[in-house]
Design a protein around this motif. Structure first.
Motif: not given
Length: 465
Positions: A194, A226, A327-328, A331-332
């Motif tokens: 992340s 975040y 971004h999330d 990242a996942s």
């Protein structure tokens, strides 16, 4: 002459009769509650009537199917099982009044995804306070205009320099991992991913080198991003927080407003400084001759057919949307790709060999190398099939929609496209729970519906939003 009687002033209390007013207020509140309840019950009866053609798992009269979801990692598998039992199209109830038709077959998904039906406004309204009316939540002519203006930002010539920037971010992450290599101790992968994807997006969107991978806890903007991502997810999952008033008065609501102010102020300041820096520049080509273009450059120079650009508010919305969406989920996806390769070392070995050959003594991948790793690409797609970063998307019908089997859903219905369920549909994918990259050989792809694999959606909202 007789004395005149003394006339006492009529007090407000004696005139209105406050005890009586309390009763009036209570009666009014009861009337409002009964009125609202009557409307909700009428909607429930209508939904039950409309969904008679779609059998599904029996719901609890009050909680619907909410109690079926244990949040123990098995919920998605449960929904897939329901799809197998109820022909891949069935209703799920969230409480007594909210129902969603879940679609887990590509033929049904095609009907919705190829239409111009807008996104469901229930879930997306929770993010609008942060990202504004950007590409993710806008619709109609505004959405068409925004998408047309943003599309040049994803041209190959713009994206090519980003490979180097992303490689730098990945190297920073791998340098951190060196400290774990000798310990033989497990560590949480997603947190590192992340920060790495956030670092990459900051560089590509803002040309901002935040050092968030090494200083993530000290950067106010990074912390705000975040916090906002966490609080939006929390609000979606907690039914009482669906109320604007309850969330606003809660400690989480206070924390959300504080983080939102930090994020919005940062974005506005970045836009203002870039506008000032580019005041003398007239064309993107002049900037590109000096350095790579970032997302903000594209936004500032975007013009429609009337030579009208984006307002400051629209630019802020698109930058914040890019940060929230990018971004999330990235990242996942990356985390699960590495998870799949770790669980299937025979495929990992092939990928490693292929990548080493493509690098040919170079330190990092370049744009031209991406076409030299077909097996790795198939592994990436297979991981995205098994673990799509966005496991479901929803649309709200504006007119009656007829599916391929003749069944219909009326206007105002919420239809959920179960991406996770489609990707594990046993009638589409043989041994759907097995990691098999060869599914994505060209000859195998040709045998399937293009809507059998939709990790990035499909139709008008494909890729960008």
């Amino acid at each position: 002459m007789p004395a005149l009687p003394v006339i006492s002033p009529i007090t407000l209390d004696s005139y209105l009769g406050w005890p009586h007013m309390h009763y009036v207020f209570v009666v009014l509140c009861v009337f409002v509650v009964v009125y609202k309840l009557t409307i909700l019950l009428a909607k429930r009866r209508e939904a039950l009537r409309n969904f008679q053609a779609f059998p599904g798992p029996p719901p609890h009269w009050l909680f619907g199917h909410v109690l079926e979801f244990k949040q123990d990692g098995t919920d998605m598998d449960k929904v897939v099982k329901w799809g197998q039992e109820y022909s891949y199209v069935f209703p799920i109830w969230f409480g007594p009044f909210l129902s969603i038709i879940i679609v887990q077959h590509p033929d049904y998904a095609k009907t919705i995804l190829t239409s111009s039906e807008p996104k469901d406004d229930f879930a997306y309204r929770f993010v609008e306070g942060w990202i504004g009316n950007g590409l993710l939540v806008s619709e109609g002519q505004k959405w068409f205009r925004q998408r047309r203006l943003l599309t040049p930002g994803f041209h190959y010539d713009v994206l090519k320099p980003y490979v180097k920037l992303m490689s730098e971010s990945a190297e920073t992450m791998l340098d951190k991992w060196e400290s774990y290599a000798s310990t033989n101790e497990p560590f949480e992968l997603f947190k590192h991913m992340s920060l790495m994807t956030l670092d990459s997006i900051m560089k590509c969107a803002f040309s901002c080198y935040s050092n968030c991978q090494t200083e993530g806890g000290t950067n106010a903007y990074i912390k705000a991003v975040y916090d906002l991502s966490f609080l939006i997810d929390l609000r979606l999952r907690m039914f009482p927080y669906h109320s604007d008033l309850i969330f606003h008065l809660s400690p989480h609501g206070f924390r959300y407003r504080k983080a939102r102010q930090v994020a919005l102020s940062h974005t506005e300041e970045v836009i203002r400084k870039r506008q000032e820096a580019l005041k003398e520049e007239k064309e993107l080509g002049q900037i590109q001759a000096k350095r790579y273009l970032d997302f903000l450059d594209i936004l500032l120079f975007a013009r429609d057919e009337n030579q009208q650009g984006l307002s400051d508010e629209d630019m802020r919305a698109e930058v914040d949307t890019f940060m929230f969406e990018g971004h999330d989920t990235t990242a996942s996806g990356l985390s699960f790709i590495l998870y799949c390769l770790a669980c299937n070392p025979e495929h990992q070995k092939i990928c490693r060999k292929e990548i080493m050959e493509a690098l040919h003594d170079k330190e990092t991948m370049e744009w031209e190398d991406l076409s030299k790793i077909p097996y790795t690409t198939m592994c990436i797609k297979e991981a995205l099939r098994l673990y799509p970063p966005v496991p479901g998307i929803s649309r709200k019908t504006t007119k009656t929609v007829t599916f391929c089997d003749g069944r219909t859903v009326p206007a105002g219905s919420v239809v959920g496209i179960g991406v996770f369920g489609i990707h594990r549909n046993a009638s589409v994918w043989e041994n759907p729970n097995v990691f098999d990259p060869l599914r994505f050989l060209p000859e195998n792809i040709a045998k399937r519906s293009p809507h059998a694999f939709v990790p990035f959606s499909a139709g008008p909202r494909f890729v960008l939003t």
